[in-house]
Design a protein around this motif. Structure first.
Motif, PDB file in Angstrom:
ATOM      1  N   TYR A 175      82.751 -12.397  92.993  1.00  0.00           N
ATOM      2  CA  TYR A 175      84.101 -11.898  93.221  1.00  0.00           C
ATOM      3  C   TYR A 175      84.805 -12.697  94.309  1.00  0.00           C
ATOM      4  O   TYR A 175      84.219 -12.999  95.336  1.00  0.00           O
ATOM      5  N   PRO A 176      86.082 -13.030  94.073  1.00  0.00           N
ATOM      6  CA  PRO A 176      86.863 -13.725  95.096  1.00  0.00           C
ATOM      7  C   PRO A 176      87.392 -12.749  96.149  1.00  0.00           C
ATOM      8  O   PRO A 176      87.264 -11.539  96.006  1.00  0.00           O
ATOM      9  N   VAL A 177      87.990 -13.269  97.187  1.00  0.00           N
ATOM     10  CA  VAL A 177      88.748 -12.542  98.215  1.00  0.00           C
ATOM     11  C   VAL A 177      87.868 -11.734  99.171  1.00  0.00           C
ATOM     12  O   VAL A 177      87.904 -11.937 100.393  1.00  0.00           O
ATOM     13  N   PHE A 178      87.058 -10.824  98.641  1.00  0.00           N
ATOM     14  CA  PHE A 178      86.337  -9.865  99.473  1.00  0.00           C
ATOM     15  C   PHE A 178      85.533 -10.502 100.607  1.00  0.00           C
ATOM     16  O   PHE A 178      85.605 -10.068 101.752  1.00  0.00           O
ATOM     17  N   ALA A 179      84.746 -11.523 100.296  1.00  0.00           N
ATOM     18  CA  ALA A 179      83.813 -12.087 101.281  1.00  0.00           C
ATOM     19  C   ALA A 179      84.523 -12.673 102.496  1.00  0.00           C
ATOM     20  O   ALA A 179      83.944 -12.737 103.590  1.00  0.00           O
ATOM     21  N   ASN A 180      85.768 -13.069 102.329  1.00  0.00           N
ATOM     22  CA  ASN A 180      86.506 -13.703 103.420  1.00  0.00           C
ATOM     23  C   ASN A 180      87.262 -12.716 104.306  1.00  0.00           C
ATOM     24  O   ASN A 180      87.915 -13.125 105.267  1.00  0.00           O
ATOM     25  N   LEU A 181      87.172 -11.438 103.971  1.00  0.00           N
ATOM     26  CA  LEU A 181      87.903 -10.418 104.734  1.00  0.00           C
ATOM     27  C   LEU A 181      86.950  -9.568 105.565  1.00  0.00           C
ATOM     28  O   LEU A 181      85.842  -9.263 105.122  1.00  0.00           O
ATOM     29  N   PRO A 182      87.365  -9.175 106.763  1.00  0.00           N
ATOM     30  CA  PRO A 182      86.483  -8.363 107.616  1.00  0.00           C
ATOM     31  C   PRO A 182      86.323  -6.941 107.088  1.00  0.00           C
ATOM     32  O   PRO A 182      87.222  -6.407 106.434  1.00  0.00           O
ATOM     33  N   ILE A 183      85.191  -6.352 107.381  1.00  0.00           N
ATOM     34  CA  ILE A 183      84.947  -4.938 107.061  1.00  0.00           C
ATOM     35  C   ILE A 183      85.714  -4.075 108.048  1.00  0.00           C
ATOM     36  O   ILE A 183      85.646  -4.295 109.263  1.00  0.00           O
TER      37      ILE A 183
END
Length: 216
Positions: A175-183
């Motif tokens: 999946y794109p996007v998710f991994a680059n965003l903070p929790i």
């Protein structure tokens, strides 16, 4: 053709016997068959996928929720729901996290999830708090023709709180996007959230489809 090792076999039986009483505890009841078969959850909307994503919203208070169909591993028969049923459905111990995504990023995520719409995909996006329409005749990247969040057209510039599982949040299934965003926040395990939500409902009555994912 392999003869089971007696010691390992005995150990397994001991563990299964110890867990049997805990897993047989009733947590609720369903008036409808909750569809979680591989042939369904990797292709499109199911009532069990809807129930799970609603449980994620209940747990987090997020605007929308998304979970991958490949993480749903069993169906639940009509009647009593036990802890064992929930563990069979969600056996991986994934926990729920929230992240902040713009409407445009949510669309990018959904576009990826339906790239090969009609073909089995473990990352197929089941959703709560939103609905989307897929046109499989359109080119890849332009197949999502409509997204609504809580009944309103999605705002591509607005930031939404999105609940998902930690596997998807880390970029699982590519999946794109998710991994680059903070929790933003971490919550209970997915199976625990589902159990809590079923207890809250008491009686589950989800029809086969609520039109959360449609083609057009």
């Amino acid at each position: 053709s392999i003869t089971p090792d007696k010691e390992v076999e005995a150990m397994m039986k001991k563990i299964e016997d110890e867990q049997k009483s805990a897993l047989s505890v009733k947590v609720g009841k369903t008036e409808t068959y909750l569809e979680g078969s591989r042939e369904k959850v990797r292709f499109g909307e199911t009532n069990l996928g809807n129930l799970i994503t609603d449980a994620m919203l209940n747990e987090t208070g997020a605007d929308v929720a998304l979970t991958n169909g490949g993480g749903i591993r069993s169906s639940i028969d009509k009647g009593d729901i036990t802890k064992g049923d929930i563990v069979n459905v969600l056996p991986f111990g994934n926990f729920i996290v929230t992240k902040k995504l713009t409407g445009a990023q949510i669309k990018e995520v959904l576009e990826f999830g339906v790239e090969n719409y009609g073909v089995s995909f473990g990352g197929f996006p089941h959703v709560g708090g939103m609905k989307y329409v897929v046109d499989p005749e359109q080119p890849i990247g332009k197949r999502i023709v409509s997204i609504t969040v809580n009944g309103k057209d999605i705002d591509m510039n607005k930031t939404y709180t999105v609940a998902t599982n930690d596997f998807t949040a880390a970029g699982g299934d590519d999946y794109p996007v998710f991994a680059n965003l903070p929790i933003v926040n971490e919550f209970n395990a997915l199976n625990e959230a589902l159990e809590t939500y079923i207890k809250k409902l008491g009686i589950v009555n989800y029809k086969e489809s609520e039109g959360r994912i449609t083609t057009g």
